[in-house]
Design an enzyme around this catalytic site. Structure first.
Site, PDB file in Angstrom:
ATOM      1  N   ASN A 245       0.861  -1.185   0.142  1.00  0.00           N
ATOM      2  CA  ASN A 245       0.027   0.008   0.111  1.00  0.00           C
ATOM      3  C   ASN A 245       1.038   1.288  -0.060  1.00  0.00           C
ATOM      4  OD1 ASN A 245      -1.726   2.027   0.477  1.00  0.00           O
ATOM      5  ND2 ASN A 245      -2.396   1.508   2.554  1.00  0.00           N
TER       6      ASN A 245
ATOM      7  N   LYS B  58       0.392   4.232  -0.210  1.00  0.00           N
ATOM      8  CA  LYS B  58      -0.457   5.549   0.243  1.00  0.00           C
ATOM      9  C   LYS B  58      -0.100   6.698  -0.620  1.00  0.00           C
ATOM     10  CE  LYS B  58      -0.127   3.464   4.845  1.00  0.00           C
ATOM     11  NZ  LYS B  58      -0.101   3.573   6.120  1.00  0.00           N
TER      12      LYS B  58
ATOM     13  N   GLY C 214       2.318   2.455  10.915  1.00  0.00           N
ATOM     14  CA  GLY C 214       3.292   3.580  10.548  1.00  0.00           C
ATOM     15  C   GLY C 214       3.915   3.735  11.784  1.00  0.00           C
TER      16      GLY C 214
ATOM     17  N   SER D  25       3.039  -2.093  10.527  1.00  0.00           N
ATOM     18  CA  SER D  25       4.312  -2.148  10.641  1.00  0.00           C
ATOM     19  C   SER D  25       5.137  -3.383  10.502  1.00  0.00           C
ATOM     20  CB  SER D  25       4.978  -1.565  11.935  1.00  0.00           C
ATOM     21  OG  SER D  25       4.637  -0.127  12.089  1.00  0.00           O
TER      22      SER D  25
ATOM     23  N   GLU E 229      -5.777  -4.555  10.792  1.00  0.00           N
ATOM     24  CA  GLU E 229      -4.951  -3.552  10.808  1.00  0.00           C
ATOM     25  C   GLU E 229      -5.004  -2.765  12.086  1.00  0.00           C
ATOM     26  OE1 GLU E 229      -2.912  -2.435   6.965  1.00  0.00           O
ATOM     27  OE2 GLU E 229      -4.481  -1.168   7.199  1.00  0.00           O
TER      28      GLU E 229
ATOM     29  N   GLU F 218      -6.969   5.144   7.497  1.00  0.00           N
ATOM     30  CA  GLU F 218      -6.758   6.486   7.351  1.00  0.00           C
ATOM     31  C   GLU F 218      -7.994   7.123   6.994  1.00  0.00           C
ATOM     32  OE1 GLU F 218      -2.884   5.915   5.523  1.00  0.00           O
ATOM     33  OE2 GLU F 218      -2.052   5.381   7.534  1.00  0.00           O
TER      34      GLU F 218
ATOM     35  N   HIS G  15      -9.683   1.692   4.892  1.00  0.00           N
ATOM     36  CA  HIS G  15      -8.581   1.730   5.587  1.00  0.00           C
ATOM     37  C   HIS G  15      -8.579   2.604   6.811  1.00  0.00           C
ATOM     38  CE1 HIS G  15      -4.218   3.020   6.468  1.00  0.00           C
ATOM     39  NE2 HIS G  15      -3.874   1.818   5.874  1.00  0.00           N
TER      40      HIS G  15
HETATM   41  P1  PGA Z   1       2.565   0.280   7.654  1.00  0.00           P
HETATM   42  O1  PGA Z   1       1.166   0.540   6.870  1.00  0.00           O
HETATM   43  O2  PGA Z   1       2.915  -1.250   7.021  1.00  0.00           O
HETATM   44  O3  PGA Z   1       3.308   1.579   7.033  1.00  0.00           O
HETATM   45  O4  PGA Z   1       2.362   0.274   9.029  1.00  0.00           O
HETATM   46  C1  PGA Z   1       0.336  -0.585   6.700  1.00  0.00           C
HETATM   47  C2  PGA Z   1      -0.996   0.015   6.178  1.00  0.00           C
HETATM   48  O5  PGA Z   1      -1.632   1.338   6.670  1.00  0.00           O
HETATM   49  O6  PGA Z   1      -1.646  -0.416   5.322  1.00  0.00           O
END
Ligand code: PGA
Length: 251
Positions: free
Chosen positions: A8, A10, A175, A213, A169, A100, A98
């Site tokens: 992803n 982003k 992140g 992460s 998640e 976010e 997601h």
């Molecule tokens: P990350 O993000 O691996 O940077 O923690 C995962 C995600 O939000 O899909």
């Protein structure tokens, strides 16, 4: 079942950075990889991915994905991208719900369910994200939160639910460099599997992937869990060597 390792990106990338990253991935992707690989890129770069996949045959095995899809079929929705448009670009996957999107764009469980419906109606596999915040985990609400989020998608999609990928998640792990331990993640995945089992006879062949992460160091332990069938990878998918190491950890 074949694990799904989905990147992803982003809101990262540029024409030149993508070209370098995809070139490095193409050079390093193992032939006959044990995992299915997908990349969810920003919508403006879907066409670039297709053009580069025409040059690098190794990329042709990579499933193209979007990071979001409109809950509407089409019309006066400025800025939105419909599932049929994603289909025009050969998208196999679309992330929906997601954290976010839920947090910064006010997406409710009902909106997420409608987005999953749109994707499924156009032959695109939604990667449905669920996950609790740190506050919810500390209050002992993890199972209730993820079950509520998934229930909305199950109820809106009936038997088609067997065609979705679920991504667990935990918001506190995204992140942040904090990963759920393999045991913590497996516990939640088992709860989600049981919920899917009550909804469809196909639950045992459905992929429930972990995100938050995930990196080259922790991927093997997470992917060894019985109910973890892949990963949704943000930060580490922007570095070819890290993403390739995660792909290599899927067995
Ligand atoms: P990350 O993000 O691996 O940077 O923690 C995962 C995600 O939000 O899909």
């Amino acid at each position: 079942m074949v694990a799904l390792i989905a990147g992803n990106w982003k809101m990262n990338g540029s024409l030149s950075a993508n070209e370098a990253l995809l070139g490095a991935l193409a050079a390093g992707l193992p032939g006959g990889a044990a995992a299915e690989v997908a990349l969810c890129v920003p919508a403006p770069y879907l066409a670039q991915f297709r053009a580069l996949a025409a040059q690098h045959t190794a990329l042709q095995a990579v499933g193209l994905g979007a990071q979001d899809v409109s809950a509407h079929a089409g019309g006066a929705y400025t800025g939105e991208v419909s599932a049929s448009m994603l289909g025009d670009f050969g998208c196999r996957y679309a992330i929906v719900g997601h954290s976010e999107r839920r947090q910064y764009h006010g997406e409710t469980d009902a909106v997420v369910a409608a987005k999953a419906q749109q994707a499924l109606a156009h032959g695109i596999t939604p990667i449905v994200c669920v996950g609790e915040t740190l506050e919810q985990r500390e209050a002992g609400q993890t199972f209730d939160v993820v079950k509520r989020q998934l229930a909305a998608v199950i109820h809106a999609n009936g038997p088609c639910i067997s065609e979705v990928v679920v991504a667990y998640e935990p918001v506190w792990a995204i992140g942040t460099g904090k990963t759920a331990s393999a045991e913590q993640a497996q516990q939640v995945h088992a709860v989600l599997r049981a919920q899917l089992q009550a909804a469809t006879a196909q639950a045992s062949r459905m992929r429930i992937v972990y995100g938050g992460s995930m990196n080259a160091g922790n991927a093997a332990g997470l992917l060894a869990q019985p109910d973890i069938n892949g990963g949704l990878i943000g930060g580490a998918s922007l570095k070819a060597a890290d993403f390739l190491a995660i792909i290599g950890a899927a067995r």
